[in-house]
Motif scaffolding. Structure first.
Motif: not given
Length: 489
Positions: A201-219
């Motif tokens: 979504s393009t409406i996400k604010l740059p300073e916000e994270n969907f999960f409140d923390v940076p999230a990644f695909l698992t290694v």
């Protein structure tokens, strides 16, 4: 023999009346049809794709395959069938009687009463041609169609059987299967090769994270498995993992599958080594037993000589590197001995072997060859080369950790594992030095609440398939390969 379910369906559908209306056709896979030992005119229905067409004056011969078997079922029809639509690659449904075949090539054939084309195929435009053996590199261009070829069909059936064999091994060994998360907030390997997950979504604010923390695909699912091993003792996971490695090598993918196991109350590396060897040999024997024709196809046309290499691996005990030496040293310096073997070699390496530098693929393959082309365990690597969670051996100036890699012929590293650092103060110091204390406080908590000596390992599933089949490029043993600059479909 028909399978039990197929036989039951046939018995239920059969009638003493000869009229087809009272003797409905039983739907069978090509594999079940080919396995019929007593073909006595049972009416069956087979669906699949045409692999070959041969039309004579009064007889039509088709070979039909539905992916259930390497071998195709021969369908025989009379001249009343219009062969113009029956082209290589088209899909169809055939109804008729299974009869004993006069040919020595197959046990049965299907005498067609009705042939219906389900989907036409423009054979001229189809990228794969009848009786033409296409290189794997060529087939890689068509990930949406290459599964219809004999070679990819064989590889993917082996992949399916290997998956079942691995699950069977762990179940029989008392492991609990855990679904570890694909989206995670930690970097298990510490290499920074992560794909970050963000909403589209393009409406996400740059300073916000969907999960409140940076999230990644698992290694890796390892850290989550460690959590579970504190409750279930022996656990494993088998699922996709992701590495943002900018590599076009034959050994790396951006998305691949990992088999990972973790178990508590493990005191030494030998316990890990026994499970690694048991997993490899047990799964491989099961695959060879249940997919012999598919494996043989790969060994015959893709990797001549691989059958002998595999048999040599299975009938010999895997080695711990230091026992290959004239005077076996203490196990804790085997990485050091590996480096010495490489330094004394007359072979010129692209990467100069030095203590404290990780082993490269060329080094790993040389060490396997040096040990007689038998899989070899290299143990106790320098502490600085390995992630924070590996157990410190406390062995003086050249600090090492209780790590183990299994190197196999043709592939190099297949398994990687270690004892985990269960001592709170050791782990706290490692995390503090790396600046990770805050992010991994939960991991430290595991050492505060009922910690036990434990360890585990991971095996790259695609590399395992490369090893048993002799496939050179890892991109050819996964249905839809993802790697840098390529995400087709």
């Amino acid at each position: 023999m028909f399978g039990a379910r197929c036989l039951l369906r046939i018995l239920r559908s059969c009638s003493s009346a000869p009229c087809p209306r009272h003797n409905p056709a039983v739907r069978l896979s090509v594999r079940d049809a080919l396995g019929a030992q007593n073909a006595s005119g049972e009416r069956v229905k087979v669906q699949g794709w045409i692999r070959s067409v041969r039309s004579q004056k009064e007889v039509l011969f088709l070979h039909v395959n539905d992916g259930s078997s390497l071998e195709s079922l021969q369908v025989v029809g009379d001249s009343s069938f219009d062969s113009r639509e029956l082209t290589f690659g088209c899909s169809l449904e055939v109804q008729g009687q299974l009869v004993k075949s006069p040919s020595k090539r197959q046990n049965v054939e299907l005498k067609a009463e009705k042939i219906e084309v389900v989907g036409n195929c423009d054979a001229k435009a189809f990228p794969f041609k009848y009786k033409e053996r296409h290189p794997l590199e060529y087939m890689r261009q068509y990930p949406h169609l290459r599964c219809r070829t004999n070679v990819l069909g064989a590889i993917l059936r082996v992949r399916s059987e290997a998956t079942a064999a691995i699950h069977s091994f762990f179940k029989d060994s008392g492991f609990v299967h855990i679904h570890t998360p694909i989206i995670t907030s930690n970097d298990c390997e510490g290499a920074g090769e992560l794909f970050q997950v963000e909403p589209s979504s393009t409406i996400k604010l740059p300073e916000e994270n969907f999960f409140d923390v940076p999230a990644f695909l698992t290694v890796s699912g390892q850290l989550h498995l460690e959590v579970m091993s504190g409750a279930f003792t022996r656990v494993f996971t088998f699922g996709p993992t992701f590495r943002a490695e900018n590599s076009q090598s034959r050994r790396h993918l951006a998305e691949f599958y990992m088999v990972e196991a973790e178990f508590s109350f493990v005191e030494n590396l030998q316990e890990l080594i026994q499970v690694m060897e048991g997993l490899f040999k047990t799964a491989t024997v099961m695959v060879l037993s249940n997919c012999s024709e598919d494996v043989d196809l790969c060994h015959k046309f893709i990797a001549p000589g691989q059958k002998d290499i595999l048999e040599h691996m299975l009938k010999n005990n895997f080695l711990i590197l230091c026992i290959c030496l004239p005077h076996p040293p203490d196990l804790s310096i085997s990485y050091t001995e590996a480096v010495e073997i490489l330094k004394q070699s007359s072979q010129i390496f692209t990467f100069t072997p030095e203590w404290g530098v990780d082993l490269h693929a060329e080094h790993e393959k040389y060490l396997v060859k040096h040990c007689g082309n038998i899989p070899v365990f290299v143990i106790n690597y320098p502490l600085e080369l390995k992630p924070f969670y590996m157990r410190d051996n406390e062995d003086g100036p050249q600090q090492t950790v209780a790590a183990v890699d299994l190197l196999v012929p043709g592939v190099g590293e297949l398994f990687g594992g270690s004892l985990r650092e269960e001592r709170y103060h050791f782990l706290a110091q490692r995390l503090a030095r790396s600046g990770l204390t805050e992010a991994y406080q939960w991991y430290l908590d595991l050492r505060r609440f009922g910690s036990v000596p434990h360890g585990g390992f991971g095996m790259g599933f695609e590399r395992y398939l490369q090893c048993i089949l002799g496939i050179q490029n890892i991109k050819d043993v996964i249905p839809f390969p993802r790697f840098t600059h390529s995400c087709l479909l």
